[in-house]
Design a protein around this motif. Structure first.
Motif, PDB file in Angstrom:
ATOM      1  N   LYS A  61      27.657  16.046  20.775  1.00 51.56           N
ATOM      2  CA  LYS A  61      27.923  15.813  19.360  1.00 51.56           C
ATOM      3  C   LYS A  61      28.076  17.156  18.645  1.00 51.56           C
ATOM      4  O   LYS A  61      27.352  18.118  18.915  1.00 51.56           O
ATOM      5  N   LEU A  62      29.038  17.210  17.732  1.00 47.43           N
ATOM      6  CA  LEU A  62      29.214  18.367  16.867  1.00 47.43           C
ATOM      7  C   LEU A  62      28.541  18.060  15.529  1.00 47.43           C
ATOM      8  O   LEU A  62      28.729  16.986  14.968  1.00 47.43           O
ATOM      9  N   ILE A  63      27.739  19.001  15.030  1.00 51.67           N
ATOM     10  CA  ILE A  63      27.077  18.826  13.736  1.00 51.67           C
ATOM     11  C   ILE A  63      27.511  19.967  12.818  1.00 51.67           C
ATOM     12  O   ILE A  63      27.368  21.149  13.160  1.00 51.67           O
ATOM     13  N   TYR A  64      28.049  19.592  11.686  1.00 50.89           N
ATOM     14  CA  TYR A  64      28.477  20.581  10.698  1.00 50.89           C
ATOM     15  C   TYR A  64      27.616  20.405   9.453  1.00 50.89           C
ATOM     16  O   TYR A  64      27.551  19.311   8.879  1.00 50.89           O
ATOM     17  N   THR A  65      26.960  21.482   9.021  1.00 54.56           N
ATOM     18  CA  THR A  65      26.055  21.445   7.870  1.00 54.56           C
ATOM     19  C   THR A  65      26.604  22.334   6.767  1.00 54.56           C
ATOM     20  O   THR A  65      26.879  23.519   6.981  1.00 54.56           O
ATOM     21  N   TYR A  66      26.761  21.779   5.568  1.00 56.68           N
ATOM     22  CA  TYR A  66      27.240  22.562   4.427  1.00 56.68           C
ATOM     23  C   TYR A  66      26.180  23.566   3.976  1.00 56.68           C
ATOM     24  O   TYR A  66      24.985  23.293   4.018  1.00 56.68           O
ATOM     25  N   TYR A  67      26.648  24.709   3.483  1.00 58.77           N
ATOM     26  CA  TYR A  67      25.751  25.685   2.887  1.00 58.77           C
ATOM     27  C   TYR A  67      25.290  25.269   1.488  1.00 58.77           C
ATOM     28  O   TYR A  67      24.122  25.451   1.130  1.00 58.77           O
TER      29      TYR A  67
ATOM     30  N   ASP B 208      32.159  25.585   3.007  1.00 61.76           N
ATOM     31  CA  ASP B 208      31.586  26.555   3.931  1.00 61.76           C
ATOM     32  C   ASP B 208      30.290  25.996   4.518  1.00 61.76           C
ATOM     33  O   ASP B 208      29.539  25.292   3.846  1.00 61.76           O
ATOM     34  N   GLY B 209      30.063  26.308   5.793  1.00 59.83           N
ATOM     35  CA  GLY B 209      28.861  25.779   6.428  1.00 59.83           C
ATOM     36  C   GLY B 209      28.708  26.270   7.849  1.00 59.83           C
ATOM     37  O   GLY B 209      29.336  27.248   8.268  1.00 59.83           O
ATOM     38  N   MET B 210      27.864  25.573   8.611  1.00 59.71           N
ATOM     39  CA  MET B 210      27.480  25.999   9.958  1.00 59.71           C
ATOM     40  C   MET B 210      27.936  24.968  10.990  1.00 59.71           C
ATOM     41  O   MET B 210      27.712  23.771  10.829  1.00 59.71           O
ATOM     42  N   LEU B 211      28.549  25.461  12.060  1.00 63.63           N
ATOM     43  CA  LEU B 211      29.086  24.626  13.135  1.00 63.63           C
ATOM     44  C   LEU B 211      28.159  24.728  14.338  1.00 63.63           C
ATOM     45  O   LEU B 211      27.922  25.819  14.862  1.00 63.63           O
ATOM     46  N   ARG B 212      27.605  23.584  14.774  1.00 58.74           N
ATOM     47  CA  ARG B 212      26.698  23.568  15.922  1.00 58.74           C
ATOM     48  C   ARG B 212      27.090  22.433  16.866  1.00 58.74           C
ATOM     49  O   ARG B 212      27.589  21.398  16.427  1.00 58.74           O
ATOM     50  N   TYR B 213      26.826  22.633  18.158  1.00 61.24           N
ATOM     51  CA  TYR B 213      27.181  21.604  19.144  1.00 61.24           C
ATOM     52  C   TYR B 213      25.977  21.243  19.996  1.00 61.24           C
ATOM     53  O   TYR B 213      25.262  22.124  20.495  1.00 61.24           O
ATOM     54  N   ASP B 214      25.747  19.949  20.135  1.00 65.87           N
ATOM     55  CA  ASP B 214      24.675  19.424  20.971  1.00 65.87           C
ATOM     56  C   ASP B 214      25.258  19.075  22.334  1.00 65.87           C
ATOM     57  O   ASP B 214      25.961  18.066  22.480  1.00 65.87           O
ATOM     58  N   HIS B 215      24.979  19.899  23.334  1.00 68.34           N
ATOM     59  CA  HIS B 215      25.575  19.699  24.652  1.00 68.34           C
ATOM     60  C   HIS B 215      25.007  18.468  25.345  1.00 68.34           C
ATOM     61  O   HIS B 215      25.720  17.801  26.106  1.00 68.34           O
TER      62      HIS B 215
ATOM     63  N   ARG C 284      25.602  22.209  -0.327  1.00 67.83           N
ATOM     64  CA  ARG C 284      25.303  20.825  -0.721  1.00 67.83           C
ATOM     65  C   ARG C 284      24.506  20.128   0.368  1.00 67.83           C
ATOM     66  O   ARG C 284      24.475  20.580   1.512  1.00 67.83           O
ATOM     67  N   ASN C 285      23.890  19.024   0.006  1.00 67.63           N
ATOM     68  CA  ASN C 285      22.909  18.371   0.876  1.00 67.63           C
ATOM     69  C   ASN C 285      23.554  17.377   1.838  1.00 67.63           C
ATOM     70  O   ASN C 285      23.263  16.178   1.818  1.00 67.63           O
ATOM     71  N   GLN C 286      24.365  17.876   2.731  1.00 70.22           N
ATOM     72  CA  GLN C 286      25.039  16.959   3.646  1.00 70.22           C
ATOM     73  C   GLN C 286      25.360  17.635   4.973  1.00 70.22           C
ATOM     74  O   GLN C 286      25.642  18.833   5.029  1.00 70.22           O
ATOM     75  N   TYR C 287      25.281  16.841   6.027  1.00 61.55           N
ATOM     76  CA  TYR C 287      25.783  17.274   7.335  1.00 61.55           C
ATOM     77  C   TYR C 287      26.574  16.132   7.947  1.00 61.55           C
ATOM     78  O   TYR C 287      26.362  14.956   7.628  1.00 61.55           O
ATOM     79  N   MET C 288      27.520  16.464   8.819  1.00 61.25           N
ATOM     80  CA  MET C 288      28.377  15.488   9.468  1.00 61.25           C
ATOM     81  C   MET C 288      28.176  15.537  10.983  1.00 61.25           C
ATOM     82  O   MET C 288      27.977  16.627  11.533  1.00 61.25           O
TER      83      MET C 288
END
Length: 506
Positions: free
Chosen positions: A359-365, A348-355, A367-371
């Motif tokens: 780039k799409l950035i997905y951050t976990y709720y 589970d996490g947060m979906l954000r987009y950099d227009h 654990r310490n990681q984002y993609m």
């Protein structure tokens, strides 16, 4: 008075001055040790080494002060005093000329000094130590005057080089550790973000639906067909009402996403997607949307990113939904989200987009990681946040009907996220090393990352409203917005605030 007596008294006076300075400095640090550690943790040069520096500096100061009381060890103590003051002077010089920001003062008699005044103060004591060293060398059993002169110059030169080299190496290593090998030490540049505006929304249930150059859009969970447009200075607002071409759907979690000139009203539990234009706020249902989703992020007129479930395992995955007229096509990449426990709650996490950077950035709720993913759904890289929670700390129970629930409150690592330009803003729930417990309870921490360089940048505090923490966050180029229940608050960046006129005491 004979020259030898003059030099003797000069050495004694300077020694007592250093004895008083170091004794006061050491015991004031020990008396407010927790504050001293916290301030060292915020130093742009010493934060990575605050743990051992916090006890080594007062220890060295006390040792030097004791040695200064004995004639036998006074020459060694004066040399150590010159070296230590040289380190403090080099520290201030580097802070003034090469640091991104200046740490706040941690108290003491030198608290009221400006940076320049403190630099001059240190230079004066360096000069006094230098005079005492030169006079002390006159008493050494060195026969030739030329050798005495070489001895003086060599000792002073080596002490100066050592002091500058040590501080400069600490600066370089600290920069590397903080930005690339962070061990959960945050940097808080003082006064970098200041509260600039506040708006009472009167009602609760708002969330950020999107933004433009001039406005930010708020949706409302309890009134899903209303969109509130607020000017970026929070002075003007206007309510828009969405009309649909089909109201006969069992809406459960309708949400609005605004990406001008288009907007979307979605409910991933049905599932359904309505699309319209912000010019008239009329939306029609997109047909053939058969994929349920739990996160929705539009990127252009025909493409959206979603978090959905795999057909067989029912684990979470990231997909790209292409809307072509009344037809939708789903493409997924099952390599983006990584299962640790169940593949659902742990992902589970947060979906954000950099227009701007696409780039799409997905951050976990948990654990310490984002993609970071490109618009073609290719995983570019994974990166860690500065905390150390690498594995989700959650407990899951399977009910009799086969559904799964969290059986205990999970350890929340990253609460909120937002993107502006190359910066990723994350509201962290965890307190880092060398941070004030009192400040941590009264405020919320926002960590800022450069997701293009894959580095940690800095952090700043957002004051809670009583015991209430921010419920949502939206970032623009120079303002970060926060929703607190029925209050919308803006924090504006102040680049002039990166430098202050106070210093962490020697």
């Amino acid at each position: 008075m004979k020259p030898s007596c003059y030099k003797k008294y000069t050495i004694e006076i300077i020694s007592y001055l250093f004895l008083i300075l170091f004794t006061y400095a050491a015991f004031s640090k020990l008396a407010t040790y927790e504050t001293f550690v916290v301030q060292l943790g915020q130093s742009p040069m010493l934060s990575a080494f605050a743990g051992w520096i916090s006890w080594s500096i007062p220890t060295v100061e006390i040792i030097i002060a004791v040695l200064l009381m004995f004639n036998r060890w006074r020459f060694l103590a004066l040399t150590a005093s010159f070296t230590l003051m040289g380190m403090f002077t080099a520290y201030i010089y580097i802070i003034l000329n090469y640091s991104d920001f200046v740490p706040c003062s941690c108290g003491g008699i030198l608290e009221k000094m400006s940076w320049q005044q403190h630099l001059y103060f240190n230079l004066v004591f360096c000069f006094l130590a230098l005079v005492a060293i030169i006079f002390s060398l006159e008493n050494l059993t060195v026969q030739e005057r030329a050798w005495k002169t070489k001895y003086k110059l060599l000792l002073i030169l080596l002490s100066t080089i050592f002091a500058i080299a040590v501080v400069y190496l600490l600066f370089l290593k600290s920069e590397q550790i903080i930005h690339e090998e962070n061990n959960f030490v945050r940097r808080f540049p003082p006064h970098l973000y200041n509260k600039s505006a506040e708006l009472d929304l009167k009602f609760t249930g708002y969330y950020f639906a999107g933004s433009t150059k001039d406005s930010i859009y708020l949706g409302n969970y309890t009134a899903p067909l209303n969109v509130l447009a607020v000017s970026k200075n929070l002075k003007d607002s206007k309510v828009h009402h969405i009309t649909l071409d089909n109201y006969n759907l069992p809406f459960q979690a309708a949400l609005v996403r605004v990406n001008p000139p288009f907007f979307y009203l979605t409910d991933g539990t049905i599932p359904c997607i309505f699309k319209g234009q912000t010019s008239n706020w009329k939306a029609r249902k997109v047909l053939n949307c058969n994929s349920r989703f739990t996160a929705f992020e539009p990127i252009d007129e025909v493409t959206v990113f979603i978090r959905t479930r795999k057909a067989v395992t029912k684990e979470s995955t990231i997909g790209k939904l292409e809307i072509d007229g009344n037809i939708t096509r789903l493409i997924t990449n099952d390599q983006i989200l990584q299962k640790q426990i169940d593949g659902v709650f742990d992902c589970d996490g947060m979906l954000r987009y950099d227009h701007s950077g696409q780039k799409l950035i997905y951050t976990y709720y948990y654990r310490n990681q984002y993609m970071v993913v490109d618009k073609n759904l290719r995983l570019l890289y994974r990166n860690n946040t500065i905390d150390t929670t690498a594995t989700a700390n959650i407990q899951i129970t399977t009910l009799n009907n086969g559904s799964r629930k969290l059986s205990a409150s999970p350890l929340m690592v990253n609460r909120l996220s937002a993107i502006a330009g190359k910066q990723l803003f994350i509201n962290s729930s965890l307190r880092g090393h060398f941070e004030s417990k009192k400040m941590w309870k009264q405020s919320s921490i926002i960590d800022v990352y450069n997701f293009m360089d894959q580095t940690y940048s800095h952090s700043f505090y957002i004051h809670n409203l009583g015991k209430e923490k921010p419920q949502a966050m939206l970032a623009t180029q120079d303002i970060v917005y926060f929703l607190f229940n029925h209050n919308l608050i803006a924090y504006k960046i102040d680049l002039k605030g990166r430098k202050t006129t106070s210093i962490t005491r020697n």
